[in-house]
Structure formats: structure tokens, C-alpha cells
Motif scaffolding. Structure first.
Motif, PDB file in Angstrom:
ATOM      1  N   ALA A 304       0.838  -1.196   0.000  1.00  0.00           N
ATOM      2  CA  ALA A 304       0.000   0.000   0.000  1.00  0.00           C
ATOM      3  C   ALA A 304       0.876   1.251   0.000  1.00  0.00           C
ATOM      4  CB  ALA A 304      -0.932   0.003   1.214  1.00  0.00           C
ATOM      5  N   ALA A 305       1.977   1.210   0.773  1.00  0.00           N
ATOM      6  CA  ALA A 305       2.865   2.368   0.827  1.00  0.00           C
ATOM      7  C   ALA A 305       3.490   2.632  -0.538  1.00  0.00           C
ATOM      8  CB  ALA A 305       3.952   2.145   1.877  1.00  0.00           C
ATOM      9  N   ALA A 306       3.896   1.556  -1.213  1.00  0.00           N
ATOM     10  CA  ALA A 306       4.504   1.727  -2.536  1.00  0.00           C
ATOM     11  C   ALA A 306       3.495   2.322  -3.515  1.00  0.00           C
ATOM     12  CB  ALA A 306       5.027   0.384  -3.050  1.00  0.00           C
ATOM     13  N   LEU A 307       2.261   1.863  -3.431  1.00  0.00           N
ATOM     14  CA  LEU A 307       1.220   2.401  -4.317  1.00  0.00           C
ATOM     15  C   LEU A 307       0.941   3.867  -3.971  1.00  0.00           C
ATOM     16  CD1 LEU A 307      -1.177  -0.688  -4.325  1.00  0.00           C
ATOM     17  CD2 LEU A 307       0.187   0.134  -6.254  1.00  0.00           C
ATOM     18  N   GLY A 308       0.865   4.142  -2.654  1.00  0.00           N
ATOM     19  CA  GLY A 308       0.632   5.521  -2.223  1.00  0.00           C
ATOM     20  C   GLY A 308       1.759   6.439  -2.679  1.00  0.00           C
ATOM     21  N   VAL A 402      -1.920   5.499 -12.860  1.00  0.00           N
ATOM     22  CA  VAL A 402      -2.497   4.227 -13.333  1.00  0.00           C
ATOM     23  C   VAL A 402      -1.399   3.341 -13.932  1.00  0.00           C
ATOM     24  CG1 VAL A 402      -4.004   3.184 -15.069  1.00  0.00           C
ATOM     25  CG2 VAL A 402      -4.846   5.056 -13.646  1.00  0.00           C
ATOM     26  N   THR A 403      -0.514   3.958 -14.737  1.00  0.00           N
ATOM     27  CA  THR A 403       0.572   3.178 -15.339  1.00  0.00           C
ATOM     28  C   THR A 403       1.470   2.568 -14.262  1.00  0.00           C
ATOM     29  OG1 THR A 403       0.535   4.642 -17.240  1.00  0.00           O
ATOM     30  CG2 THR A 403       2.492   3.263 -16.970  1.00  0.00           C
ATOM     31  N   ALA A 404       1.798   3.381 -13.250  1.00  0.00           N
ATOM     32  CA  ALA A 404       2.667   2.880 -12.176  1.00  0.00           C
ATOM     33  C   ALA A 404       1.960   1.772 -11.390  1.00  0.00           C
ATOM     34  CB  ALA A 404       3.054   4.026 -11.238  1.00  0.00           C
ATOM     35  N   TRP A 405       0.698   1.977 -11.080  1.00  0.00           N
ATOM     36  CA  TRP A 405      -0.036   0.974 -10.294  1.00  0.00           C
ATOM     37  C   TRP A 405      -0.143  -0.347 -11.036  1.00  0.00           C
ATOM     38  CZ3 TRP A 405      -4.536   2.709  -6.644  1.00  0.00           C
ATOM     39  CH2 TRP A 405      -4.016   3.607  -5.698  1.00  0.00           C
ATOM     40  N   ARG A 406      -0.326  -0.263 -12.350  1.00  0.00           N
ATOM     41  CA  ARG A 406      -0.475  -1.514 -13.108  1.00  0.00           C
ATOM     42  C   ARG A 406       0.800  -2.348 -13.062  1.00  0.00           C
ATOM     43  NH1 ARG A 406      -3.481  -0.333 -18.673  1.00  0.00           N
ATOM     44  NH2 ARG A 406      -3.075  -2.557 -18.883  1.00  0.00           N
ATOM     45  N   SER A 407       1.925  -1.678 -12.853  1.00  0.00           N
ATOM     46  CA  SER A 407       3.177  -2.443 -12.831  1.00  0.00           C
ATOM     47  C   SER A 407       3.599  -2.800 -11.407  1.00  0.00           C
ATOM     48  CB  SER A 407       4.282  -1.642 -13.525  1.00  0.00           C
ATOM     49  OG  SER A 407       4.626  -0.533 -12.720  1.00  0.00           O
ATOM     50  N   GLY A 410      -0.305  -5.681  -6.497  1.00  0.00           N
ATOM     51  CA  GLY A 410      -1.541  -5.236  -5.855  1.00  0.00           C
ATOM     52  C   GLY A 410      -2.229  -4.081  -6.563  1.00  0.00           C
ATOM     53  N   GLY A 411      -1.496  -3.352  -7.403  1.00  0.00           N
ATOM     54  CA  GLY A 411      -2.067  -2.159  -8.030  1.00  0.00           C
ATOM     55  C   GLY A 411      -2.978  -2.483  -9.196  1.00  0.00           C
ATOM     56  N   GLY A 412      -2.562  -3.477  -9.975  1.00  0.00           N
ATOM     57  CA  GLY A 412      -3.343  -3.835 -11.163  1.00  0.00           C
ATOM     58  C   GLY A 412      -4.785  -4.171 -10.819  1.00  0.00           C
ATOM     59  N   ALA A 413      -4.948  -4.954  -9.736  1.00  0.00           N
ATOM     60  CA  ALA A 413      -6.296  -5.379  -9.350  1.00  0.00           C
ATOM     61  C   ALA A 413      -7.131  -4.190  -8.889  1.00  0.00           C
ATOM     62  CB  ALA A 413      -6.214  -6.429  -8.242  1.00  0.00           C
ATOM     63  N   LEU A 414      -6.477  -3.191  -8.302  1.00  0.00           N
ATOM     64  CA  LEU A 414      -7.225  -2.036  -7.795  1.00  0.00           C
ATOM     65  C   LEU A 414      -7.815  -1.194  -8.920  1.00  0.00           C
ATOM     66  CD1 LEU A 414      -5.228  -0.462  -4.829  1.00  0.00           C
ATOM     67  CD2 LEU A 414      -7.390  -1.700  -4.776  1.00  0.00           C
ATOM     68  N   ARG A 537      -8.886  10.216  -5.235  1.00  0.00           N
ATOM     69  CA  ARG A 537      -9.507   9.031  -5.855  1.00  0.00           C
ATOM     70  C   ARG A 537      -8.629   7.801  -5.651  1.00  0.00           C
ATOM     71  NH1 ARG A 537     -10.083  10.189 -11.882  1.00  0.00           N
ATOM     72  NH2 ARG A 537      -7.990  10.987 -11.522  1.00  0.00           N
ATOM     73  N   PHE A 538      -7.319   8.007  -5.765  1.00  0.00           N
ATOM     74  CA  PHE A 538      -6.400   6.872  -5.598  1.00  0.00           C
ATOM     75  C   PHE A 538      -6.222   6.531  -4.117  1.00  0.00           C
ATOM     76  CE2 PHE A 538      -5.382   8.650  -9.751  1.00  0.00           C
ATOM     77  CZ  PHE A 538      -5.406   7.506 -10.531  1.00  0.00           C
ATOM     78  N   ASP A 539      -6.100   7.585  -3.302  1.00  0.00           N
ATOM     79  CA  ASP A 539      -5.927   7.335  -1.866  1.00  0.00           C
ATOM     80  C   ASP A 539      -7.132   6.595  -1.294  1.00  0.00           C
ATOM     81  OD1 ASP A 539      -3.494   8.527  -2.023  1.00  0.00           O
ATOM     82  OD2 ASP A 539      -4.142  10.455  -1.205  1.00  0.00           O
ATOM     83  N   GLU A 540      -8.329   6.925  -1.794  1.00  0.00           N
ATOM     84  CA  GLU A 540      -9.533   6.245  -1.293  1.00  0.00           C
ATOM     85  C   GLU A 540      -9.541   4.766  -1.687  1.00  0.00           C
ATOM     86  OE1 GLU A 540     -12.809   8.618  -2.638  1.00  0.00           O
ATOM     87  OE2 GLU A 540     -12.264  10.221  -1.235  1.00  0.00           O
ATOM     88  N   LEU A 541      -9.071   4.490  -2.891  1.00  0.00           N
ATOM     89  CA  LEU A 541      -8.979   3.078  -3.316  1.00  0.00           C
ATOM     90  C   LEU A 541      -8.095   2.297  -2.347  1.00  0.00           C
ATOM     91  CD1 LEU A 541      -8.518   3.014  -7.196  1.00  0.00           C
ATOM     92  CD2 LEU A 541     -10.372   2.032  -5.856  1.00  0.00           C
ATOM     93  N   LEU A 542      -6.980   2.920  -1.970  1.00  0.00           N
ATOM     94  CA  LEU A 542      -6.048   2.259  -1.055  1.00  0.00           C
ATOM     95  C   LEU A 542      -6.646   2.120   0.339  1.00  0.00           C
ATOM     96  CD1 LEU A 542      -2.493   3.674  -1.735  1.00  0.00           C
ATOM     97  CD2 LEU A 542      -3.334   1.351  -2.075  1.00  0.00           C
ATOM     98  N   ALA A 543      -7.276   3.201   0.804  1.00  0.00           N
ATOM     99  CA  ALA A 543      -7.853   3.170   2.150  1.00  0.00           C
ATOM    100  C   ALA A 543      -8.915   2.083   2.236  1.00  0.00           C
ATOM    101  CB  ALA A 543      -8.453   4.527   2.504  1.00  0.00           C
ATOM    102  N   GLY A 544      -9.607   1.854   1.133  1.00  0.00           N
ATOM    103  CA  GLY A 544     -10.663   0.846   1.119  1.00  0.00           C
ATOM    104  C   GLY A 544     -10.149  -0.560   1.346  1.00  0.00           C
ATOM    105  N   VAL A 545      -8.898  -0.814   0.976  1.00  0.00           N
ATOM    106  CA  VAL A 545      -8.386  -2.182   1.106  1.00  0.00           C
ATOM    107  C   VAL A 545      -7.314  -2.334   2.175  1.00  0.00           C
ATOM    108  CG1 VAL A 545      -8.917  -2.918  -1.236  1.00  0.00           C
ATOM    109  CG2 VAL A 545      -6.743  -1.770  -0.765  1.00  0.00           C
ATOM    110  N   ALA A 546      -6.645  -1.261   2.528  1.00  0.00           N
ATOM    111  CA  ALA A 546      -5.475  -1.413   3.408  1.00  0.00           C
ATOM    112  C   ALA A 546      -5.605  -0.630   4.706  1.00  0.00           C
ATOM    113  CB  ALA A 546      -4.216  -0.988   2.666  1.00  0.00           C
ATOM    114  N   GLU A 547      -6.836  -0.303   5.082  1.00  0.00           N
ATOM    115  CA  GLU A 547      -7.013   0.458   6.304  1.00  0.00           C
ATOM    116  C   GLU A 547      -6.782  -0.450   7.517  1.00  0.00           C
ATOM    117  OE1 GLU A 547      -9.786   4.378   6.422  1.00  0.00           O
ATOM    118  OE2 GLU A 547     -10.655   2.440   5.985  1.00  0.00           O
TER     119      GLU A 547
END
Ligand SMILES: Nc1nc2c(ncn2[C@@H]2O[C@H](COP(=O)(O)OP(=O)(O)O)[C@@H](O)[C@H]2O)c(=O)[nH]1
Ligand SMILES: [Mg+2]
Length: 569
Positions: A304-308, A402-407, A410-414, A537-547
Motif C-alpha cells: 500500500a505504501a509503494a502504491l501511495g 495508473v501506469t505505475a499501479w499496473r506495474s 496489488g495495483g493492477g487489481a485495484l 480518488r487513488f488514496d480512497e482506493l487504497l484506504a478501502g483495502v489497506a485500512e
């Protein structure tokens, strides 16, 4: 001294901490961690808490093993009664069957053990097909003190059946592991036997359906395998393959197992020893299993930190680019430049003003008065220039994220299925950005109005309009750090200098710099806010799964509390 924590309370907290472990990100280790977590929660609910709350409750022996090993036939034959249904067709979808003495029925009919499994006592099809249910069969063929569960195949082709078999084994005081001469070396049963060994679970092994001529050889081989696997203490029963009589094995084949079970049921001491062994092993196994869950949660947090960080980097880049774009003069090109020239007049006119600042304001005022719409046009051009800058940086940051998350793990699925939507600015970006820029312009005009109020300069200001002065302040903002070059510098830089001198003539030198600085700060704050909302929008996606930032600490604390409770128990 603080009061010692009850073992059951410590277990409950550990179970709740494991159940609450956030595992929403599809990391490489997620599925394994989830299985471990579910197995811990199930075992605490199904076995550890019920057993600790009632150490004297009847012993629960679960008959588990490979497909078609003859488990159901064995259970019926041991009891000499048709309590469970053998099946030819695979996979069977029958509910597992719990057989017990009628006297023990109350110990199993409530939700003391296996609380998540609804009970049925019927024989009908509905009972058979009840998913996840447990069919209770009271029978006088069993003495009080010991109950048997005929479990689904541990290697069933149906995942739900396999999971159920594993869950039932984790709820057992005693495993009765049934394998055959043909299957005893298979991998799946041995995975489970290893688990039994690691946990110190009380274990008996039945080598079923053994061709009489192969008994000695196969039994010796299996015994050696058990020995090597650290399971030499397990009781081994051998049952020969014989024609069934009315579905039952010949009594001589099951006599040994039957006597052993009867002896266990009758001997309170021996039962208590079995319970103690399995209970201690299950409790001890929790440390390592919960540590594995904690490691899985840490993996989630790091992911989650890497995605954030990737989103941060993209949007920090956007903020910086907007910041530069506002200050480096690039907004003073094209349309803005054309409107600016309309506004202040021709270059020649400008040049003629350079040396005559004293008369400048009059000329400028006259020019503006003569063309009242030119300030508005300049405002409009500036507005769309700023909006375009915000939009293109907002789009770039979204696309980069989006490009970074896809690579990233855990990001691709989000972002899966939402790449288009998330890869650009949010749908209401344009109107919100337009509002922000217009509000900023309103703010600048308000600043100019305040600055002019009550001063000698007011008359002058009013003579060429708040709009005009405001436009000059805005242009001053966009040229303030002037990274302009060549011809642009000559035009934009030069004209800005003139604009600034006009303003200075009206308001004074320091006031103009203060005005531009305040206008700039306000615009920066608006841009930051706008981009922060986009990043949300991205932070909320992360908070939804990694809170659950304290999940790992909570797990570790629960393990420590359990250890302390075990010491003082
Ligand atoms: N001849 C013979 N058939 C058996 C024996 N044990 C089981 N079977 C048959 O093998 C099939 C599967 O047996 P079942 O008890 O349902 O195995 P489970 O899946 O392990 O419960 C059934 O058709 C049984 O009748 C045995 O010892 N001898
Ligand atoms: Mg069966």
C-alpha cells in the motif's frame, strides 16, 4: 499486579485481531495469508474456545482421509449401524455426519463446537444438500464420551469439500486418518499429516482396503513413513479389503479399532490426555500461524505504501509542473499574448511609453476606457490558459499513477476495469477547475479594490478600471519568475515590465510586489487543492483495502497476551 488475563479472553482477542487483519490488496502472498487467517479464526471458534470452556465435554474424533478410502463404510462397520451413507459417485455433496451417543447429543446440538455450521437431524434431501451443515445422528451404538464425524474427502475435487474437511479436522480432539493401500503415499494426505505432526494433534491412522496378501509389506512401509514424518506415536490400524456384507465390513476387520475407541470413551483419564495433547499443540501452533498472518499484513502495508508513493510522486510532479507553468511565463503565449497586446496596445505604443511613465497611466487609462471589452477578453484568455495547464497536469498525473499501479504488486487489481476512468481527470474536473480559476480572478480583483480603497491612487485606479488593474496583476503573476526567452522575453517581459510600472505608479512598488505574491499564493493553493482532490480518488482506493494501520501491532500484542495468559493459566 494486574489481574491475569483469562486464556479464553486472550484467545478471543487474538481471533478478533486475525479476523480484522486487512488483506484487501492482491499481493503475491495474499491468498496464502487469507487461508492461514481463516484457518486460525475457524480453529479458535470451532475448537479452542469450546474446548477450553468445557474440558470435560465428550471427545470429538474426526474421520478424515482420501477420496473413496472407505471412511463412511468404516464408520458404519465400527458402529455396526448404518449411521452414514457410503457413496460410489464422486464428488459427494452430503453434509458431514456427526455420530454420538444420545446422551451426548446436547453437547453437540447447540453451537458449542463448530458454531458456524447449522445442524440438521433429518435424513431427507434437503438435509443432504444443506451447504455447510452438520447432520447429527444420535445412536446407542456409541457409548457416551466420544463422538465421531464422518468428514468429506480431504482431496475432494470440490474445493468447498476440501476446505470443509480441513475445518473439521481443526475442530477435532483426535484425527482418525483413513488411507488405503493404493493411496497412502499421496501428497495431499501427507500435507495434512504434517500439520498434525507440527501441531502435536492426537492421531490414529487406518490403513484401509489392504489386500490381505500385501498387509505385512504395506503396513511396514506406512509405519516407516509415519516414523520418518515424526508420527511414530500414532496408533496404526490395518483393515483388509474384504467383500462387504450388506455394506458392512466383517467384524473381525474393525474389532481392533472399535475396541480402542470404546476404551477411549470409557476412560476419562485417557480422554483428558488426548484433549490436553491436542489443545496444547493447537495453542502452540498459533504463534507461528499468527506471525505468518502478521507478515502478510506487513506485506500489505508495504505494498500500500509503494502504491501511495507512486500516486504521491505523480501528483507532486503535477503540482510542481503547475507551479512552474504559472510562474515561467509560458501562460503568456498565444491567445493570452494576443489579448494582452489588444489590452495595452501595440508594441510601438508600449515602447513610446517606456520612457514616459508619468503619462503612462493616462494613456493606458484612455486606451482601456476606449475598449472596455479588452480587459475582459484578457481575463478570459488567462482563465482558459490556467485551466488548460491544470487539466493537462491533472491528466498526466492520473495517467502516470495508473501506469505505475499496473506495474506494481496489488495495483493492477485495484484499477482493473477502471483504467480509462482513473487514467484521466475526474468527470467534474473541468467545471471545478473553471470555478477555481474564476474565483481566483475574483480574489485578485478584490485585492486590487482593497489596495486602491482610501488612497490617493483611487481616482487613478478607477480611471482605468479594477478589471484592467486586475489583469495587470495577473500578468505580473505569470511573468514573475520569467523563464522567457528570445522574442517572447522582449514582448511579454517588456510589456510586463511596463504593466508593473503602471501598477507601481498607481499603488507603489512594494504594494505591487505584495499584490502579485498574494495572488500567486492564492492560485497555488487552489491548484494544490484541486490536484489533491484528484489524488484522493487513488488514496480512497487504497484506504478501502489497506485500512487498519495498527493491525500488525494488534496481532503481536494479542500473541504476547496469549503467551502470558498461558503461563498464568
Ligand atoms: N469391497 C469393499 N468395498 C468397500 C470397502 N470400503 C469401501 N468400499 C466401497 O467403496 C466405495 C466408497 O466407500 P465409502 O465408504 O463411501 O468411502 P469414503 O468416501 O471414504 O467415505 C463404496 O462403494 C463402498 O461400498 C471395503 O473394505 N471393501
Ligand atoms: Mg464418505
Amino acid at each position: 499486579m494486574t489481574a491475569p488475563v483469562l486464556l479464553t479472553d486472550a484467545l478471543q482477542e487474538l481471533r478478533d485481531a486475525v479476523a480484522a487483519a486487512p488483506l484487501g490488496l492482491a499481493t503475491p502472498g495474499r491468498d496464502a495469508t487469507e487461508r492461514t487467517a481463516r484457518a486460525v479464526v475457524d480453529q479458535v471458534d470451532d475448537y479452542l474456545l469450546p474446548r477450553l470452556r468445557d474440558l470435560d465435554a465428550p471427545l470429538l474424533a474426526v474421520v478424515g482421509g482420501s477420496t473413496g478410502a472407505g471412511k463412511s463404510t468404516l464408520v458404519n462397520s465400527v458402529l455396526g449401524a448404518r449411521v452414514t451413507t457410503p457413496g460410489v459417485l464422486r464428488p459427494t455433496t452430503r453434509a458431514p455426519v456427526l455420530v454420538c451417543s444420545p446422551a451426548d447429543l446436547p453437547a453437540f446440538s447447540g453451537d458449542r463446537v463448530l458454531p458456524g455450521m447449522p445442524r440438521t437431524t433429518g435424513e431427507g434431501d434437503r438435509a443432504r444438500d444443506l451447504a455447510g451443515g452438520l447432520r447429527l445422528v444420535p445412536t446407542e451404538a456409541l457409548a457416551p464420551g466420544l463422538a465421531l464425524i464422518d468428514a468429506p474427502d480431504v482431496d475432494s475435487v470440490v474445493e468447498a469439500n476440501r476446505d470443509l474437511a480441513g475445518q473439521l479436522l481443526s475442530a477435532a480432539d483426535l484425527w482418525i486418518f483413513v488411507t488405503t493401500a493404493a493411496r497412502y503415499a499421496d501428497a495431499v494426505p501427507w500435507d495434512l499429516l504434517r500439520t498434525a505432526q507440527e501441531r502435536g494433534t492426537a492421531l490414529a491412522v487406518v490403513l484401509d482396503r489392504t489386500p490381505p496378501e500385501a498387509v505385512t509389506e504395506v503396513a511396514a512401509d506406512l509405519a516407516a513413513m509415519l516414523q520418518r514424518g515424526g508420527l511414530g506415536a500414532a496408533r496404526l490400524f490395518v483393515v483388509e479389503e474384504r467383500p462387504l456384507h450388506d455394506g458392512f465390513l466383517p467384524g473381525a476387520q474393525v474389532a481392533q479399532l472399535r475396541d480402542w475407541l470404546r476404551g477411549l470413551a470409557a476412560d476419562q483419564e485417557q480422554r483428558a490426555a488426548v484433549v490436553r495433547q491436542t489443545l496444547a499443540g493447537a495453542l502452540e501452533s498459533l504463534d507461528g500461524r499468527v506471525a505468518a498472518v502478521a507478515a502478510g499484513v506487513e506485506e500489505q502495508a508495504a505494498t500500500a505504501a509503494a502504491l501511495g508513493n507512486a500516486a504521491d510522486a505523480a501528483y507532486d510532479g503535477a503540482r510542481q509542473a503547475v507551479n512552474e507553468g504559472v510562474g515561467n511565463g509560458s501562460l503568456l503565449r498565444g491567445e493570452v499574448m494576443a489579448r494582452w497586446q489588444d489590452f495595452v496596445g501595440t508594441g510601438e505604443w508600449m515602447r513610446s511609453l517606456q520612457s514616459r511613465v508619468g503619462r503612462l497611466r493616462d494613456r493606458l487609462g484612455a486606451a482601456l476606457n476606449g475598449r472596455p471589452s479588452s480587459a475582459d477578453s484578457l481575463h478570459g484568455a488567462l482563465e482558459s490558459g490556467v485551466e488548460t495547464l491544470l487539466r493537462s497536469e491533472g491528466e498526466r498525473a492520473a495517467d502516470r499513477t495508473v501506469t505505475a499501479w499496473r506495474s506494481l504488486p496489488g495495483g493492477g487489481a485495484l484499477v482493473a476495469g477502471r483504467e480509462e476512468e482513473l487514467g484521466t481527470v475526474s468527470p467534474d474536473f473541468a467545471p471545478v477547475a473553471a470555478d477555481e480559476v474564476r474565483d481566483w480572478q475574483g480574489y485578485v480583483l478584490e485585492l486590487v479594490r482593497e489596495e486602491g480603497a482610501g488612497k490617493r491612487s483611487q481616482a487613478r485606479l478607477l480611471s482605468w478600471g479594477v478589471n484592467g488593474a486586475g489583469a495587470l496583476v495577473m500578468v505580473a503573476v505569470f511573468a514573475s519568475t520569467a523563464g522567457l526567452s528570445g522574442a517572447e522575453l522582449a514582448i511579454a517581459g517588456g510589456t510586463t515590465a511596463v504593466g508593473q510600472r503602471v501598477l507601481e505608479a498607481v499603488f507603489g512598488d512594494a504594494a505591487v510586489r505584495a499584490l502579485a505574491a498574494r495572488a500567486r499564493a492564492d492560485l497555488d493553493a487552489r491548484a494544490d487543492r484541486l490536484l489533491a482532490a484528484e489524488q484522493d480518488r487513488f488514496d480512497e482506493l487504497l484506504a478501502g483495502v489497506a485500512e487498519a494501520p495498527d493491525a500488525v501491532e494488534r496481532l503481536r500484542a494479542a500473541v504476547a497476551t496469549l503467551a502470558a495468559a498461558r503461563r498464568s493459566a
